[in-house]
Design a protein around this motif. Structure first.
Motif, mmCIF file in Angstrom:
data_model
loop_
_atom_site.group_PDB
_atom_site.id
_atom_site.type_symbol
_atom_site.label_atom_id
_atom_site.label_comp_id
_atom_site.label_asym_id
_atom_site.label_seq_id
_atom_site.Cartn_x
_atom_site.Cartn_y
_atom_site.Cartn_z
ATOM 1 N N THR A 58 0.999 -1.173 -0.074
ATOM 2 C CA THR A 58 -0.131 0.009 -0.070
ATOM 3 C C THR A 58 0.867 1.368 -0.044
ATOM 4 O O THR A 58 2.109 1.127 0.262
ATOM 5 C CB THR A 58 -1.005 0.019 1.306
ATOM 6 O OG1 THR A 58 -1.797 0.997 1.096
ATOM 7 C CG2 THR A 58 -0.144 0.117 2.455
ATOM 8 N N VAL A 59 0.280 2.353 0.032
ATOM 9 C CA VAL A 59 0.939 3.775 0.076
ATOM 10 C C VAL A 59 1.505 3.994 1.624
ATOM 11 O O VAL A 59 0.639 3.745 2.399
ATOM 12 C CB VAL A 59 0.063 4.803 -0.369
ATOM 13 C CG1 VAL A 59 0.860 6.196 0.058
ATOM 14 C CG2 VAL A 59 -0.276 4.571 -1.955
ATOM 15 N N MET A 60 2.675 3.952 1.663
ATOM 16 C CA MET A 60 3.200 4.097 3.042
ATOM 17 C C MET A 60 3.576 5.491 3.282
ATOM 18 O O MET A 60 3.865 6.236 2.407
ATOM 19 C CB MET A 60 4.419 3.309 3.250
ATOM 20 C CG MET A 60 4.634 1.839 3.046
ATOM 21 S SD MET A 60 3.553 1.225 4.375
ATOM 22 C CE MET A 60 3.738 -0.621 4.042
ATOM 23 N N ALA A 61 3.541 5.846 4.707
ATOM 24 C CA ALA A 61 3.748 7.211 5.180
ATOM 25 C C ALA A 61 4.823 6.975 6.098
ATOM 26 O O ALA A 61 5.215 6.200 6.880
ATOM 27 C CB ALA A 61 2.386 7.852 5.959
ATOM 28 N N TRP A 62 5.733 8.249 6.226
ATOM 29 C CA TRP A 62 6.577 8.548 7.123
ATOM 30 C C TRP A 62 6.231 8.683 8.434
ATOM 31 O O TRP A 62 5.138 9.697 8.934
ATOM 32 C CB TRP A 62 7.386 9.654 6.792
ATOM 33 C CG TRP A 62 8.658 9.902 7.697
ATOM 34 C CD1 TRP A 62 8.846 10.729 8.458
ATOM 35 C CD2 TRP A 62 10.103 9.238 7.452
ATOM 36 N NE1 TRP A 62 10.205 10.810 9.089
ATOM 37 C CE2 TRP A 62 10.856 9.795 8.600
ATOM 38 C CE3 TRP A 62 10.344 8.027 6.649
ATOM 39 C CZ2 TRP A 62 12.264 9.270 8.692
ATOM 40 C CZ3 TRP A 62 11.631 7.517 6.682
ATOM 41 C CH2 TRP A 62 12.613 8.346 7.967
ATOM 42 N N PRO A 63 6.453 8.048 9.514
ATOM 43 C CA PRO A 63 5.741 8.073 10.910
ATOM 44 C C PRO A 63 6.490 9.329 11.526
ATOM 45 O O PRO A 63 7.604 9.794 11.449
ATOM 46 C CB PRO A 63 6.486 7.105 11.675
ATOM 47 C CG PRO A 63 7.400 6.364 10.962
ATOM 48 C CD PRO A 63 7.248 6.764 9.543
ATOM 49 N N GLY A 64 5.661 10.043 12.372
ATOM 50 C CA GLY A 64 6.021 11.055 12.915
ATOM 51 C C GLY A 64 6.813 10.815 14.287
ATOM 52 O O GLY A 64 6.911 9.486 14.384
ATOM 53 N N LEU A 65 7.467 11.611 15.031
ATOM 54 C CA LEU A 65 8.168 11.458 16.411
ATOM 55 C C LEU A 65 7.410 10.796 17.041
ATOM 56 O O LEU A 65 8.071 9.644 17.683
ATOM 57 C CB LEU A 65 8.625 12.751 16.851
ATOM 58 C CG LEU A 65 9.232 12.583 18.309
ATOM 59 C CD1 LEU A 65 10.496 11.952 18.093
ATOM 60 C CD2 LEU A 65 9.539 13.869 18.944
ATOM 61 N N PHE A 66 6.379 10.872 17.698
ATOM 62 C CA PHE A 66 5.519 10.015 18.580
ATOM 63 C C PHE A 66 5.201 8.723 18.157
ATOM 64 O O PHE A 66 5.097 7.760 18.893
ATOM 65 C CB PHE A 66 4.273 11.029 19.108
ATOM 66 C CG PHE A 66 4.739 12.389 19.757
ATOM 67 C CD1 PHE A 66 5.516 12.225 20.974
ATOM 68 C CD2 PHE A 66 4.423 13.381 19.321
ATOM 69 C CE1 PHE A 66 5.887 13.109 21.650
ATOM 70 C CE2 PHE A 66 4.920 14.520 19.982
ATOM 71 C CZ PHE A 66 5.586 14.378 21.186
ATOM 72 N N SER A 67 5.080 8.637 16.676
ATOM 73 C CA SER A 67 4.654 7.547 16.299
ATOM 74 C C SER A 67 5.790 6.564 16.473
ATOM 75 O O SER A 67 5.513 5.246 16.432
ATOM 76 C CB SER A 67 3.971 7.448 14.864
ATOM 77 O OG SER A 67 2.923 8.159 14.730
ATOM 78 N N ARG A 68 6.971 7.015 15.990
ATOM 79 C CA ARG A 68 8.133 6.304 15.922
ATOM 80 C C ARG A 68 8.668 5.663 17.549
ATOM 81 O O ARG A 68 9.251 4.770 17.742
ATOM 82 C CB ARG A 68 9.325 7.041 15.363
ATOM 83 C CG ARG A 68 9.268 7.386 14.003
ATOM 84 C CD ARG A 68 10.763 8.062 13.534
ATOM 85 N NE ARG A 68 10.970 8.947 14.110
ATOM 86 C CZ ARG A 68 10.897 10.446 13.786
ATOM 87 N NH1 ARG A 68 10.190 10.719 12.684
ATOM 88 N NH2 ARG A 68 11.520 11.307 14.324
ATOM 89 N N LEU A 69 8.057 6.447 18.588
ATOM 90 C CA LEU A 69 8.189 6.097 19.747
ATOM 91 C C LEU A 69 7.234 5.135 20.327
ATOM 92 O O LEU A 69 7.461 4.397 21.049
ATOM 93 C CB LEU A 69 8.473 7.334 20.714
ATOM 94 C CG LEU A 69 9.536 7.987 20.448
ATOM 95 C CD1 LEU A 69 9.631 9.462 21.362
ATOM 96 C CD2 LEU A 69 10.979 7.281 20.979
ATOM 97 N N SER A 70 5.941 5.436 19.885
ATOM 98 C CA SER A 70 4.983 4.691 20.651
ATOM 99 C C SER A 70 3.900 3.718 19.765
ATOM 100 O O SER A 70 3.225 2.970 20.402
ATOM 101 C CB SER A 70 4.044 5.699 21.233
ATOM 102 O OG SER A 70 3.377 6.531 20.285
#
Length: 102
Positions: A58-70
């Motif tokens: 699928t189309v992927m998205a770059w995770p934000g800071l909080f997503s990368r952590l949690s």
């Protein structure tokens, strides 16, 4: 703190799907190549369709800071890589535990 394909991230990008963004998926480092500026820009603009280790394409998205952590890691991607399930990118586990970057 990164979602890029570093050794601590088991050589994979850790991305979310553009539609759901509810978990992190492991995408092989060569798709896109971190040295390919056009591919990285397409990823940043949410215009790149990639296939994760779990088989999701699928189309992927770059995770934000909080997503990368949690955000939880995809259990199927973790199983395919032979790593434990968890939250955040594998490379950020030490940072979350207060041990600094690994």
């Amino acid at each position: 703190m990164t979602a890029m394909p570093t050794a601590d991230n088991h050589g994979h990008w850790w991305l979310t799907t553009f539609a759901a963004r509810n978990r992190l998926h492991a995408v092989p480092a060569t798709a896109p190549d971190p040295d390919d500026e056009d591919a990285c820009e397409a990823l940043r603009l949410n215009e790149l369709t990639l296939t994760a280790r779990c088989g999701v394409t699928t189309v992927m998205a770059w995770p934000g800071l909080f997503s990368r952590l949690s955000r939880p890691r995809c259990a199927h991607c973790c199983r395919a890589l032979g790593i434990p399930r968890g939250h955040g990118t594998p490379g950020n586990e030490a940072a979350r535990a207060g041990r600094g970057p690994s």
